[in-house]
Design a protein around this motif. Structure first.
Motif, PDB file in Angstrom:
ATOM      1  N   THR A  66      -8.275   0.118   4.146  1.00 13.02           N
ATOM      2  CA  THR A  66      -8.072   0.226   2.698  1.00 13.02           C
ATOM      3  C   THR A  66      -9.276  -0.207   1.885  1.00 13.02           C
ATOM      4  OG1 THR A  66      -7.192  -2.022   2.462  1.00 13.02           O
ATOM      5  CG2 THR A  66      -5.621  -0.262   3.037  1.00 13.02           C
ATOM      6  N   GLN A  68      -9.638  -3.154   0.896  1.00  7.04           N
ATOM      7  CA  GLN A  68      -9.232  -4.329   0.118  1.00  7.04           C
ATOM      8  C   GLN A  68      -9.757  -5.609   0.774  1.00  7.04           C
ATOM      9  OE1 GLN A  68      -4.837  -3.900  -0.052  1.00  7.04           O
ATOM     10  NE2 GLN A  68      -5.061  -3.922  -2.278  1.00  7.04           N
ATOM     11  N   GLN A  72      -7.707  -9.566  -2.447  1.00  4.88           N
ATOM     12  CA  GLN A  72      -6.873  -8.541  -3.067  1.00  4.88           C
ATOM     13  C   GLN A  72      -5.567  -8.316  -2.312  1.00  4.88           C
ATOM     14  OE1 GLN A  72      -8.934  -4.862  -3.787  1.00  4.88           O
ATOM     15  NE2 GLN A  72     -10.431  -5.791  -5.178  1.00  4.88           N
ATOM     16  N   TRP A  76       1.345 -10.437  -2.057  1.00  9.61           N
ATOM     17  CA  TRP A  76       1.878  -9.083  -2.246  1.00  9.61           C
ATOM     18  C   TRP A  76       0.811  -8.122  -2.789  1.00  9.61           C
ATOM     19  CZ3 TRP A  76       6.917  -7.026  -1.616  1.00  9.61           C
ATOM     20  CH2 TRP A  76       7.853  -7.924  -1.087  1.00  9.61           C
ATOM     21  N   GLY A  77      -0.452  -8.548  -2.779  1.00 10.36           N
ATOM     22  CA  GLY A  77      -1.518  -7.687  -3.312  1.00 10.36           C
ATOM     23  C   GLY A  77      -1.691  -6.391  -2.546  1.00 10.36           C
ATOM     24  N   TRP A  78      -1.259  -6.389  -1.279  1.00 16.08           N
ATOM     25  CA  TRP A  78      -1.388  -5.176  -0.461  1.00 16.08           C
ATOM     26  C   TRP A  78      -0.630  -3.979  -1.048  1.00 16.08           C
ATOM     27  CZ3 TRP A  78       3.282  -3.320   1.319  1.00 16.08           C
ATOM     28  CH2 TRP A  78       4.371  -4.219   1.317  1.00 16.08           C
ATOM     29  N   ASP A  80      -0.768  -2.832  -3.931  1.00 20.34           N
ATOM     30  CA  ASP A  80      -1.643  -2.026  -4.799  1.00 20.34           C
ATOM     31  C   ASP A  80      -2.295  -0.874  -4.056  1.00 20.34           C
ATOM     32  OD1 ASP A  80      -1.021  -3.682  -6.895  1.00 20.34           O
ATOM     33  OD2 ASP A  80      -2.800  -4.953  -6.644  1.00 20.34           O
ATOM     34  N   ALA A  81      -2.382  -0.952  -2.725  1.00 19.57           N
ATOM     35  CA  ALA A  81      -2.992   0.135  -1.948  1.00 19.57           C
ATOM     36  C   ALA A  81      -1.998   1.246  -1.644  1.00 19.57           C
ATOM     37  CB  ALA A  81      -3.569  -0.413  -0.640  1.00 19.57           C
ATOM     38  N   PRO A  84       1.117   5.044  -6.094  1.00 19.57           N
ATOM     39  CA  PRO A  84       1.983   4.601  -7.203  1.00 19.57           C
ATOM     40  C   PRO A  84       3.411   5.131  -7.118  1.00 19.57           C
ATOM     41  CG  PRO A  84      -0.182   5.202  -8.046  1.00 19.57           C
ATOM     42  CD  PRO A  84      -0.177   5.573  -6.591  1.00 19.57           C
ATOM     43  N   ARG A  87       5.320   2.906  -4.391  1.00 19.84           N
ATOM     44  CA  ARG A  87       5.272   1.441  -4.400  1.00 19.84           C
ATOM     45  C   ARG A  87       6.655   0.795  -4.535  1.00 19.84           C
ATOM     46  NH1 ARG A  87       0.060   0.847  -8.426  1.00 19.84           N
ATOM     47  NH2 ARG A  87      -1.495   1.596  -6.925  1.00 19.84           N
ATOM     48  N   ARG A 111      -3.686   4.246   0.442  1.00 15.21           N
ATOM     49  CA  ARG A 111      -5.018   4.616  -0.032  1.00 15.21           C
ATOM     50  C   ARG A 111      -6.087   4.170   0.953  1.00 15.21           C
ATOM     51  NH1 ARG A 111      -5.280   1.906  -4.643  1.00 15.21           N
ATOM     52  NH2 ARG A 111      -6.509   0.216  -3.695  1.00 15.21           N
TER      53      ARG A 111
END
Length: 690
Positions: A66, A68, A72, A76-78, A80-81, A84, A87, A111
């Motif tokens: 990713t 990231q 990032q 729970w930031g993962w 964002d990859a 949308p 999610r 992503r």
């Protein structure tokens, strides 16, 4: 990360122990490096989460795929990859698994570091300690993108098939397939184009557009793509451009930018060695097209074309059957017409056998009617002979002027009966042909008769003849009803008539133009319906090869053009409709032939058809401005020598220098002085003819 080393052998010395420790550490680091490389090179991602479901610490697989960093993706930031659209359900499934301490399983789009989303199958299982408490979660993401893309593609193609199953016209098929494809790929525009028989032009008959996007329906030249791309497409190679500004020259990029196209896939379809159709998708921003995107467009154009051709073939069969039925009805009508007066004439001759004047008048009438029947039957026999390949030409060396005189003599009764004015204007130089005199006179006569039949009484018919290179060109023009665009493609087909019906004013079986084309082609020539806005009715141009000795001679001065005069072909391009129309009218008044376009794209398309010698081009047009249009016109090298005249409200030295750099030959300040325009054109005409 701590290193868990194996126990050491007690027999080793201190130095040996140190060496063993170093060796074990090196082997462990090497193993870890191999693991990292494997994870980063693979689309399969291994990851670990805490008992609470947070990603913590190093996650080489996740970071490598990713992009990231730990800061990032931690916690729970993962999420964002994740795509949308995926999610919310992904987070919900992860919370449910955490709450139930059960397996986590979901498919979503993830992503990649390059920004592209791939379909992944995600699974995670909890790890329990001896007391049954969760200590961590072990998860894996497996790449299923190719399978999902294939499934999506098949579903989309199936949806297209279902939606067009009962379609009985090409437009419906184009509308459905371009809309479904455009919406699926989330693009700006999706056009479908048929390639014309000359393999140099294509016609966008329909395009789906996203809200706010302009349509590009119209006729274009393949040369607009550039020589290399046009050649590749004729060979069936797909054009994939991710950023027109980076991958095309300035002219090509400007053309696409004018229609808000920054990225394009154009898939050509070649059948039996000929380019027959194209389908494209346009994006209003740079886009990295995937192989799956290209494959989908290629499959769609293949299926769409096959379906459209099946529908067209069915339409053609239906139309042929309709024409056959109509032909038989018309044939019966045409044969019955002369038979009725002949039968009545015989009765009159029996009743008035001693009245010589009456008998003579009836006999003349019967001869005319029999001649009409013989002509009709002979045309049918000629068509049959040509179809079987049994028609024998008897070519001799003959002057075209003699054949025109013969055809005019034959057609004059019909012309006079309709009170038409016939004007014949043939260039004085020799137009010697190697041709069958009877057949070429028949061709000219058929076209003249067609003009006489479909021109209202009291109309005008003009027959012009001149030399055009190694060919003789005959042009028949009338002030008749004209031929609508939808009939232009069928007017030369057997039994084709414009607005045919049994109650029409003039007779005929609808075979005259078909026979004319076949006879002309047997002589190595062509006959075409020419779209000419200066002609109120129809215009047919007949081209025949000159005799070799004549063709090898240089044409007489001033005779390689339309005999109406030394006028130029002038294209006026201005988004101000009134200004363009007025300038065009001036051109016509002073003896030139003009056409009008109100934007750059239309100007390019019209230039292909009209082949102008001079273009008056407004600089300040919206969309494709005058500078860009000029550059595109200069790129169409087959139009040379072409004179470009800039029309602008700016006239300082910088403006003149810029117009010259864009390819303009002259620079006129608006409003243009009409005397200056006339002097300029007079000088150009003199240069061309002298």
């Amino acid at each position: 990360m701590s290193l868990d080393l194996p126990p050491l052998d007690s027999s080793l010395s201190a130095a040996g122990e140190l060496a063993a420790i170093r060796q074990a550490a090196d082997e462990l680091r090497a193993s870890e490096a191999r693991y990292r490389s494997l994870v980063q090179a693979s689309s399969t991602i291994m990851w670990l989460a805490s008992a609470a479901g947070h990603l913590e610490g190093e996650q080489p697989g996740w970071h490598g795929f990713t992009g990231q960093p730990e800061a990032q993706f931690s916690g729970w930031g993962w999420v964002d990859a994740i795509h949308p659209d995926d999610r919310e359900r992904t987070a919900a499934a992860w919370r449910a698994a955490l709450a139930a301490s059960s397996m986590y399983q979901i498919e979503h789009r993830l992503r990649r570091a390059d920004g592209q989303y791939l379909y992944m199958s995600a699974r995670a299982v909890p790890v329990f300690d001896a007391a049954g408490a969760i200590t961590e979660w072990i998860g894996i993401h497996i790449d299923i993108d190719q399978r999902k893309r294939v499934e999506e593609r098949l579903r989309l193609l199936d949806a297209m098939s279902q939606a067009t199953r009962n379609a009985d016209d090409p437009k419906t098929i184009m509308d459905v397939t371009t809309r479904l494809l455009g919406q699926h790929l989330d693009v700006t525009r999706c056009p479908y184009a048929d390639v014309e028989a000359d393999n140099d032009r294509f016609t966008i008959r329909h395009d789906w557009t996203a809200p706010g996007a302009m349509s590009t329906a119209g006729v274009y030249s393949l040369d607009l793509f550039g020589a290399r791309a046009a050649s590749a497409m004729r060979e069936g190679r797909t054009l994939r451009i991710c950023d027109v500004d980076r991958e095309l020259d300035a002219g090509g990029a400007a053309m696409f930018n004018a229609i808000a196209c920054r990225a394009i896939i154009c898939c050509p379809l070649v059948k039996e060695g000929k380019l027959v159709a194209m389908m494209a998708v346009h994006q209003d921003r740079p886009r990295q097209w995937t192989d799956a995107d290209v494959a989908l467009v290629e499959q769609t154009v293949e299926r769409s074309w096959a379906h459209i051709e099946r529908v067209r073939a069915t339409e053609a069969l239906r139309e042929a059957d309709r024409r056959k039925t109509e032909f038989l009805a018309i044939l019966a009508h045409e044969l019955r017409n002369p038979l009725a007066p002949i039968r009545n004439g015989l009765q009159v001759m029996r009743m008035a056998e001693h009245d010589q004047a009456t008998v003579a008048r009836v006999r003349d009438m019967m001869e005319r009617q029999v001649t009409q029947m013989v002509t009709l039957v002979n045309d049918l026999l000629d068509i049959a002979r040509i179809t079987r390949g049994n028609l024998e030409l008897k070519p001799v060396r003959v002057e075209l002027r003699e054949l025109i005189a013969s055809a005019v003599e034959t057609s004059m009764p019909l012309v006079d009966a309709n009170r038409h004015a016939l004007t014949v204007d043939v260039a004085p130089e020799s137009l010697m042909l190697d041709a069958d005199p009877t057949r070429i006179a028949q061709v000219i006569g058929n076209v003249l008769n067609n003009a006489a039949k479909y021109t209202p009484a009291g109309g005008r018919i003009t027959l012009l003849g001149w030399r055009d290179g190694a060919q003789a060109l005959l042009s028949v023009r009338d002030t008749g009803i004209g031929i609508p665009p939808e009939s232009a493609l069928t007017v030369f087909e057997m039994f084709s008539q414009v607005g045919a019906s049994l109650d029409r004013a003039q007779g005929g079986l609808g075979i005259g133009l078909s026979l004319a084309r076949r006879l002309v082609e047997l002589h190595g020539g062509t006959i075409d319906l020419v779209r000419d806005e200066t002609v109120s009715g129809s215009r047919f141009d007949i081209r025949l090869p000159l005799a070799p000795e004549v063709a090898a001679q240089a044409p007489c001065a001033g005779q390689s053009a339309d005999p109406r005069g030394s006028g130029l072909r002038v294209l006026v391009v201005d988004d101000n409709h009134d200004a363009a129309d007025m300038l065009s009218e001036l051109m016509d008044i002073i003896g030139h032939t003009s056409r009008v376009a109100n934007d750059g794209m239309r100007a390019l398309a019209l230039a292909e058809q009209f082949r102008p010698e001079v273009v008056f081009l407004d600089i300040g047009m919206p969309g494709m401005n005058g500078y860009e249009t000029a550059q595109r016109l200069r790129a169409m090298t087959h139009l040379e020598p072409l004179v470009l005249v800039a029309l602008t409200g700016w006239g300082d030295d910088n403006d003149r220098a810029r117009s010259k750099a864009a390819g303009f030959d002259h620079h006129l300040i608006k409003p243009a002085n009409l005397e200056a325009v006339e002097r300029l054109l007079a000088g150009l005409a003199a240069s061309r003819n002298g």
